[in-house]
Design a protein around this motif. Structure first.
Motif, mmCIF file in Angstrom:
data_model
loop_
_atom_site.group_PDB
_atom_site.id
_atom_site.type_symbol
_atom_site.label_atom_id
_atom_site.label_comp_id
_atom_site.label_asym_id
_atom_site.label_seq_id
_atom_site.Cartn_x
_atom_site.Cartn_y
_atom_site.Cartn_z
ATOM 1 N N THR A 1 0.828 -1.210 0.000
ATOM 2 C CA THR A 1 0.000 0.000 0.000
ATOM 3 C C THR A 1 0.864 1.262 0.000
ATOM 4 N N ALA A 2 1.935 1.265 0.792
ATOM 5 C CA ALA A 2 2.836 2.429 0.813
ATOM 6 C C ALA A 2 3.511 2.609 -0.541
ATOM 7 N N ASN A 3 3.952 1.499 -1.121
ATOM 8 C CA ASN A 3 4.622 1.577 -2.413
ATOM 9 C C ASN A 3 3.664 2.030 -3.512
ATOM 10 N N GLU A 4 2.405 1.600 -3.421
ATOM 11 C CA GLU A 4 1.415 2.038 -4.414
ATOM 12 C C GLU A 4 1.217 3.552 -4.352
ATOM 13 N N CYS A 5 1.133 4.093 -3.123
ATOM 14 C CA CYS A 5 0.991 5.545 -2.975
ATOM 15 C C CYS A 5 2.166 6.279 -3.611
ATOM 16 N N LEU A 6 3.386 5.787 -3.362
ATOM 17 C CA LEU A 6 4.570 6.461 -3.879
ATOM 18 C C LEU A 6 4.700 6.301 -5.390
ATOM 19 N N LEU B 1 2.249 5.884 -7.562
ATOM 20 C CA LEU B 1 1.251 6.759 -8.191
ATOM 21 C C LEU B 1 1.705 8.213 -8.164
ATOM 22 N N THR B 2 2.424 8.600 -7.104
ATOM 23 C CA THR B 2 2.966 9.948 -7.022
ATOM 24 C C THR B 2 4.042 10.160 -8.087
ATOM 25 N N VAL B 3 4.935 9.191 -8.239
ATOM 26 C CA VAL B 3 5.991 9.274 -9.244
ATOM 27 C C VAL B 3 5.392 9.326 -10.650
ATOM 28 N N MET B 4 4.350 8.534 -10.885
ATOM 29 C CA MET B 4 3.714 8.521 -12.201
ATOM 30 C C MET B 4 3.012 9.846 -12.497
ATOM 31 N N SER B 5 2.470 10.493 -11.462
ATOM 32 C CA SER B 5 1.863 11.806 -11.682
ATOM 33 C C SER B 5 2.930 12.839 -12.041
ATOM 34 N N TYR B 6 4.124 12.723 -11.439
ATOM 35 C CA TYR B 6 5.230 13.617 -11.788
ATOM 36 C C TYR B 6 5.672 13.383 -13.230
ATOM 37 N N ASP B 7 5.690 12.117 -13.646
ATOM 38 C CA ASP B 7 6.037 11.782 -15.028
ATOM 39 C C ASP B 7 5.037 12.395 -16.005
ATOM 40 N N GLY C 1 8.815 1.790 0.942
ATOM 41 C CA GLY C 1 7.739 0.853 1.239
ATOM 42 C C GLY C 1 8.180 -0.286 2.135
ATOM 43 N N VAL C 2 9.407 -0.756 1.940
ATOM 44 C CA VAL C 2 9.923 -1.872 2.747
ATOM 45 C C VAL C 2 10.234 -1.436 4.176
ATOM 46 N N PRO D 1 3.886 11.253 5.203
ATOM 47 C CA PRO D 1 4.685 11.099 3.974
ATOM 48 C C PRO D 1 4.132 10.072 2.994
ATOM 49 N N PHE D 2 3.260 9.166 3.454
ATOM 50 C CA PHE D 2 2.805 8.092 2.569
ATOM 51 C C PHE D 2 1.370 8.252 2.098
ATOM 52 N N LEU D 3 0.644 9.207 2.660
ATOM 53 C CA LEU D 3 -0.749 9.373 2.250
ATOM 54 C C LEU D 3 -1.072 10.830 1.925
ATOM 55 N N PHE D 4 -0.891 11.708 2.888
ATOM 56 C CA PHE D 4 -1.321 13.093 2.701
ATOM 57 C C PHE D 4 -0.404 13.870 1.750
ATOM 58 N N LEU D 5 0.910 13.786 1.940
ATOM 59 C CA LEU D 5 1.820 14.514 1.045
ATOM 60 C C LEU D 5 1.724 14.013 -0.396
ATOM 61 N N PRO D 6 1.707 12.673 -0.637
ATOM 62 C CA PRO D 6 1.497 12.223 -2.022
ATOM 63 C C PRO D 6 0.181 12.705 -2.618
ATOM 64 N N PHE D 7 -0.883 12.692 -1.809
ATOM 65 C CA PHE D 7 -2.182 13.143 -2.317
ATOM 66 C C PHE D 7 -2.139 14.623 -2.678
ATOM 67 N N ILE D 8 -1.495 15.438 -1.829
ATOM 68 C CA ILE D 8 -1.361 16.874 -2.120
ATOM 69 C C ILE D 8 -0.515 17.089 -3.372
#
Length: 308
Positions: free
Chosen positions: A101-106, A108-114, A145-146, A198-205
């Motif tokens: 779940t943590a890795n999915e959040c990150l 998706l954040t990286v893909m939005s930056y791409d 995530g690990v 760092p794993f939910l709110f900041l990626p969402f913002i």
């Protein structure tokens, strides 16, 4: 002292457990086959080596991990109408669930930056988002995530569980575990709050900010064909983000007790089982390049069989 937990799973399903088992088994098979197909295409096909597909393959790998952590044990629970699990086994399932779940959040954040670079800064996109940066961003996502669940696991191993050992869920999640503890859970709650930043709110913002800029950039395109083409490159990712974040945030806003237990289980099914199955379908059905690659791959396989 509790030495093992009893995962209750879905209640009152005696007459429908065969149907539930078959539905979740088919969804699991579909998840594995579609996500492995995405990974295979990215590895084998040379013409889909863009950063978006590189991150998509990592997202598919993560979805395989998420569904494999939850579904096989859940299928056993459905058939047996409940199942026992050791404390260490429960903590291990929770650990891998946290990783995915943590890795999915990150990711998706990286893909939005791409997508932000591709649409808002297309001239510098290839020079910024090179292979080195792609590998670095994916590695950071997996490493974070690990390591992120370790504080939870350390605190859980030091806790005492007594009284009831029944987990009113279909997998080992943090809130059901804390409700069974006889120890002070304030440290766990503090860790949960700090980890959610760092794993939910900041990626969402961050994702929200990138898509605001993407939408503004698309609206500035003069032609309707150009706007449609630009939006089609990020619409799939936007759908995945809305489904994943919408369900996971809403799930943790719903009280995990009483009449809300059934609702929480249904929402948990959405982001642990349905999202890993739908992600590759959303990307492949809405991406012309992936569809062409799949059709070409199938055609070449048929041709090779004909010659054999």
């Amino acid at each position: 002292m509790v030495r093992e937990f009893w995962i209750l799973g879905f209640e009152n399903t005696h007459n429908t457990k065969s149907i539930l088992f078959l539905l979740f088994l088919l969804s699991y098979v579909s998840t594995l086959s579609t996500n492995f197909t995405i990974i295979l295409l990215v590895i084998v096909c040379q013409h889909i080596k863009a950063p978006m597909y590189f991150f998509l393959s990592h997202l598919s790998l993560n979805d395989i991990l998420l569904s494999t952590t939850i579904v096989p044990e859940m299928l056993h629970i459905i058939l047996k109408e409940g199942s026992s699990i050791s404390l260490s086994g429960c903590f291990m399932q929770f650990y891998f669930f946290c990783i995915s779940t943590a890795n999915e959040c990150l990711l998706l954040t990286v893909m939005s930056y791409d997508r932000y670079l591709a649409i808002c800064n297309p001239l510098r996109y290839s020079s910024i988002m090179d292979l080195k940066l792609c590998v670095l961003l994916a590695s950071i996502s997996w490493a974070c995530g690990v390591t992120f669940p370790f504080p939870h696991i350390v605190l859980l191993q030091k806790m005492t569980f007594c009284g009831s050992n029944i987990i009113y869920h279909f997998y080992c999640d943090l809130l059901p575990l804390l409700s069974l503890s006889c120890s002070d859970i304030s440290a766990n709650e503090i860790v949960s709050i700090f980890n959610s930043i760092p794993f939910l709110f900041l990626p969402f913002i961050f994702i929200s900010g990138t898509y605001i800029n993407i939408i503004l950039a698309i609206l500035r395109i003069s032609t309707s064909a150009g706007r449609q083409k630009a939006f089609s490159t990020c619409s799939s990712h936007l759908i995945v983000v809305c489904v994943f974040y919408g369900t996971i945030v809403f799930n943790y806003l719903v009280p995990s007790e009483g009449q809300f237990l059934g609702l929480q289980k249904m929402i948990s099914v959405c982001y642990t089982i349905m999202t890993p199955m739908l992600n590759p379908l959303i990307y492949s059905l809405r991406n012309e390049e992936i569809k062409r690659t799949i059709m070409t791959f199938i055609f070449l396989k048929k041709q090779s069989k004909m010659y054999i």
